[in-house]
Scaffold this active site. Structure first.
Site: not given
Ligand SMILES: [Zn+2]
Length: 464
Positions: A268, A314
């Site tokens: 991410h 995320e």
């Molecule tokens: Zn992470």
């Protein structure tokens, strides 16, 4: 009979059957010797800074990811994602003086998703609980108070055990009429640095200001409460702003033989705002981008398509992963395997697999090249990653490089998550292990059987 016996012997003699050992050697040697992933990580954190969703840093990271993957010759696209925008503002807190003792400032930082306090702040009496069950037992007695969630996190595995105090505690306290919440940082060490993370209030639910406090301050509050009532004051300038458009960065290395079969490799792009997120998840992004670079320059592309995905959001919404899965529609079944890198920059310890019958045995044949890296063993850890949870209903097999996380929660989500904590040599070994496993998944003649369907509740989660 004779032939099959010979074949069995050949397979035994060549445990990574079906894959060219010279490719393993080339990939691992270059990843380890060049320390390419560490170089990428250095450039990422220095060029983008903190990367919370909706921030200028997050957008710089999108541009950086596109440029890096294009430089390796991949087909790169930006897929739009609507993300929450939360900004921190100024923040301070203090324990008020009481007869016989002075007041003192609190080392605190707002939790992502928290509303701010009214102008002038909030002042109230503190009440300590150590679990959601204990909070429920207190019932309406917490009304008008600041709830202090204390716990005993000591080792990395405790993050799961106590995580709900941060993610759900403030919302539960709000339901009972509390005016604010303080959560002991989910951390295994502290130099008085609070560790943030997301907290979640349901749609339309009452929201109260919520902050993490440093471990030292949690200890102080606990001692003071043992002697008598404690009043605190806190002032948080954080705000939830309207959603904005950001992007997942998606790049395909098209398979030479079975391009319709996709091996997803993700990390991410976003990080918390307190630091440059070198470990969470700059390290994962660097591992993915370096693997793309090394695989793209092989003389022959792997059999299947390798799809590199740099997910957005995320940390405080999982919107990038949810959008990616939703955008696949009927194509989600083309994903034959997935790997996520969101476990920091520690050395590789082994490999974990989530697959159906026979899957682990296939992966086991890919392990000999990882022995020299200290990772040539299957481990019972659960293979996964928050960004892969939306793929769980499609039962996509997951393979994971299990990394040393023993010091990860010392700095996780804190101002100390910076490049200097990364050991370049250990990280480069993880890069070698990662790149070889991605290649094996994409090149192996066999695909892994799909794991059993997860229970419905497992397909959610955020903020690893
Ligand atoms: Zn992470």
């Amino acid at each position: 009979m004779w032939f099959s016996a010979l074949l069995a012997l050949a397979l035994q003699a060549s445990p990574d059957a079906g894959l060219d050992p010279s490719v393993a050697k080339a990939l691992i040697t270059e990843a380890v010797d060049s320390r390419g992933a560490y170089g990428l990580l250095t450039r990422l954190v220095d060029a983008t800074g903190p990367r919370l969703s909706g921030s200028p840093g997050a957008e710089r990271a999108v541009t950086w990811g596109v440029e890096q993957l294009q430089a390796s010759g991949l087909e790169v696209r930006k897929e739009p994602v609507r993300v929450p925008v939360w900004v921190r503002g100024t923040e301070r807190g203090e324990v008020l003086a009481a007869p016989g003792r002075p007041g003192s400032p609190l080392a605190l930082t707002a939790l992502g998703g928290s509303p701010g306090t009214p102008p002038g702040g909030i002042e109230a009496e503190l009440v300590e609980v150590s679990s959601l069950a204990e909070l429920r037992d207190r019932g309406a007695s917490v009304k008008g108070r600041v709830v202090f969630f204390n716990h005993a996190m000591a080792v990395p595995a405790d993050y799961r055990r106590f995580g709900e105090l941060r993610t759900k505690g403030p919302a539960e306290a709000a339901k009972l009429g509390a005016v604010a919440a303080l959560v002991r940082s989910l951390a295994t060490a502290s130099f008085r640095s609070p560790h943030t993370g997301s907290t979640q209030f349901g749609e339309g639910a009452r929201r109260i200001p919520a902050a993490a406090i440093a471990l030292e301050d949690a200890e102080l509050l606990h001692r003071l409460l043992a002697k008598g009532p404690v009043r605190v004051r806190l002032e948080l300038g954080c705000q939830n702003l309207p959603d904005a458009t950001s992007f997942d960065v998606v790049a395909d290395l098209r398979g030479r033989e079975r391009p319709e079969e996709v091996v997803l490799v993700g990390a991410h792009l976003d990080s918390w705002d307190l630091a440059t997120g070198a470990q969470d998840d700059g390290a994962g992004v660097a591992l993915v981008v370096e693997a793309a670079r090394l695989l793209a320059k092989l003389p022959a592309r792997p059999r299947r398509t390798v799809r590199f995905v740099l997910f957005m959001n995320e940390e405080n919404g999982l919107r990038g992963a949810k959008t990616y899965a939703a955008d696949q529609g009927g194509d989600i079944g083309r994903h034959v395997a997935a790997m996520e890198f969101d476990s920091g920059a520690g050395r590789p310890l082994g490999v974990a697999v989530k697959a159906g019958p026979g899957g682990a045995a296939i992966v086991e044949r890919w392990l000999p090249p990882l022995v020299s890296l200290g990772a040539g063993v299957l481990l019972p850890d659960e293979a996964g990653g928050a960004d892969l949870t939306p793929l769980a209903p499609a039962r996509v097999p997951v393979v994971q490089v299990v990394q040393d996380m023993s010091r990860y929660f010392d700095i996780h989500h804190s101002a100390a998550d910076t490049l200097d904590k990364v050991d370049a040599e250990a990280f480069s070994r993880t890069s070698g292990a990662a790149t070889w496993l991605i290649y094996a998944l994409a090149e192996s003649p066999e695909v892994l059987a799909r794991p059993p369907a997860p229970p419905p509740a497992a397909a959610s989660g955020t903020g690893r």
